[in-house]
Write a protein that holds these residues in place. Structure first.
Motif, short mmCIF file in Angstrom:
data_model
loop_
_atom_site.label_atom_id
_atom_site.label_comp_id
_atom_site.label_asym_id
_atom_site.label_seq_id
_atom_site.Cartn_x
_atom_site.Cartn_y
_atom_site.Cartn_z
N GLU A 39 -22.81 -14.38 2.56
CA GLU A 39 -21.44 -14.77 2.78
C GLU A 39 -20.71 -14.14 3.83
O GLU A 39 -19.88 -14.70 4.46
CB GLU A 39 -20.67 -14.60 1.30
N GLU A 40 -20.94 -12.77 4.06
CA GLU A 40 -20.19 -12.21 5.09
C GLU A 40 -20.72 -12.48 6.57
O GLU A 40 -20.06 -12.81 7.47
CB GLU A 40 -20.25 -10.83 5.20
N LEU A 41 -22.07 -12.94 6.63
CA LEU A 41 -22.72 -13.44 7.77
C LEU A 41 -21.96 -14.83 8.17
O LEU A 41 -21.66 -14.75 9.27
CB LEU A 41 -24.12 -13.52 7.70
N ILE A 42 -21.74 -15.51 7.10
CA ILE A 42 -21.06 -16.84 7.49
C ILE A 42 -19.73 -16.78 7.87
O ILE A 42 -19.27 -17.28 8.67
CB ILE A 42 -21.21 -17.72 6.15
N LYS A 43 -18.96 -15.81 6.96
CA LYS A 43 -17.73 -15.71 7.31
C LYS A 43 -17.10 -15.05 8.56
O LYS A 43 -16.25 -15.69 9.30
CB LYS A 43 -16.73 -15.20 5.95
N TYR A 64 -19.60 -13.86 11.16
CA TYR A 64 -20.14 -14.17 12.44
C TYR A 64 -20.44 -15.46 12.61
O TYR A 64 -21.29 -15.81 13.34
CB TYR A 64 -21.40 -13.18 12.08
N GLN A 65 -20.26 -16.25 11.48
CA GLN A 65 -20.65 -17.58 11.74
C GLN A 65 -22.03 -17.82 11.82
O GLN A 65 -22.41 -18.89 12.46
CB GLN A 65 -19.95 -18.46 12.66
N ILE A 66 -23.01 -17.23 11.20
CA ILE A 66 -24.11 -17.26 11.28
C ILE A 66 -24.86 -17.76 9.68
O ILE A 66 -24.44 -16.99 8.59
CB ILE A 66 -25.06 -15.77 11.41
N GLU A 67 -25.53 -18.88 9.72
CA GLU A 67 -25.88 -19.48 8.54
C GLU A 67 -27.22 -19.70 8.50
O GLU A 67 -27.96 -19.91 7.42
CB GLU A 67 -25.36 -21.03 8.49
N ASP A 68 -28.07 -19.40 9.29
CA ASP A 68 -29.53 -19.53 9.26
C ASP A 68 -30.24 -18.10 8.95
O ASP A 68 -31.52 -18.14 8.92
CB ASP A 68 -30.12 -19.84 10.57
N LYS A 69 -29.46 -17.05 8.45
CA LYS A 69 -30.20 -15.80 7.89
C LYS A 69 -29.67 -15.44 6.73
O LYS A 69 -28.75 -15.90 6.52
CB LYS A 69 -29.71 -14.50 9.01
#
Length: 178
Positions: free
Chosen positions: A146-150, A152-157
């Motif tokens: 969730e923090e990666l997405i919010k 850093y905008q990273i959805e593939d990890k």
């Protein structure tokens, strides 16, 4: 010979000099190491340049201090991405039980996003992480999906690790990568 030239091109980028200048400064018979193993110049052709993570050149007094008289023509120390990956994996396992839990071996970090001092690491970062040691290391923290997405905008990890570290003092003298 192709790989040797590519390796020296990588060296020239590291030192902002042409490969000819580096070779001229090194002497006629430098000593080569790949992943801490002494190799002959001809052995360099067996390595894919895309698998090289870092190249360090020692010359003059520094090379002689490392190898004695054998280093008089210079020492070229090459590390592959796999070698660097094993080194930083061992280091981070020793610093974080969470890291050990989520990344049980160095081969198991395909779904991990590394963030070094707020810099998202995409490609060719193995040498940067392998350069971290007790002198510069500050902390390592798990980053949730969730923090990666919010943040850093990273959805593939699936998850990530934020590493906080000082910059190595000898970074700009060609001895460390970061």
């Amino acid at each position: 010979m192709k790989y040797l030239l590519i390796t020296f091109f990588a060296l020239s980028i590291s030192f902002a000099q042409s490969p000819k200048k580096i070779l001229k400064k090194l002497g006629e018979d430098p000593v080569f190491f790949i992943d801490s193993i002494n190799v002959e110049k001809g052995d360099l052709q067996r390595y894919d340049p895309n698998q090289i993570s870092s190249v360090t050149v020692y010359k003059d007094k520094e090379a002689i201090a490392l190898l004695g008289e054998d280093g008089k023509d210079g020492v070229i120390y090459i590390e592959t991405k796999v070698f660097c990956k094993k080194r930083y994996w061992k280091y981070f396992v020793s610093k974080s039980s969470e890291y050990n839990q989520f990344v049980s071996s160095y081969e198991n970090d395909m779904n991990v996003q590394y963030v070094l001092n707020e810099r998202v690491l995409k490609e060719g970062f193995e040498g940067d992480l392998a350069a971290i040691d007790d002198v510069v290391f500050k902390s390592i923290k798990l980053i949730s999906k969730e923090e990666l997405i919010k943040k850093y905008q990273i959805e593939d990890k699936d998850y990530g690790f934020q590493i906080i570290s000082e910059t190595p003092k000898d970074l700009y003298h060609g001895n460390r990568k970061f």
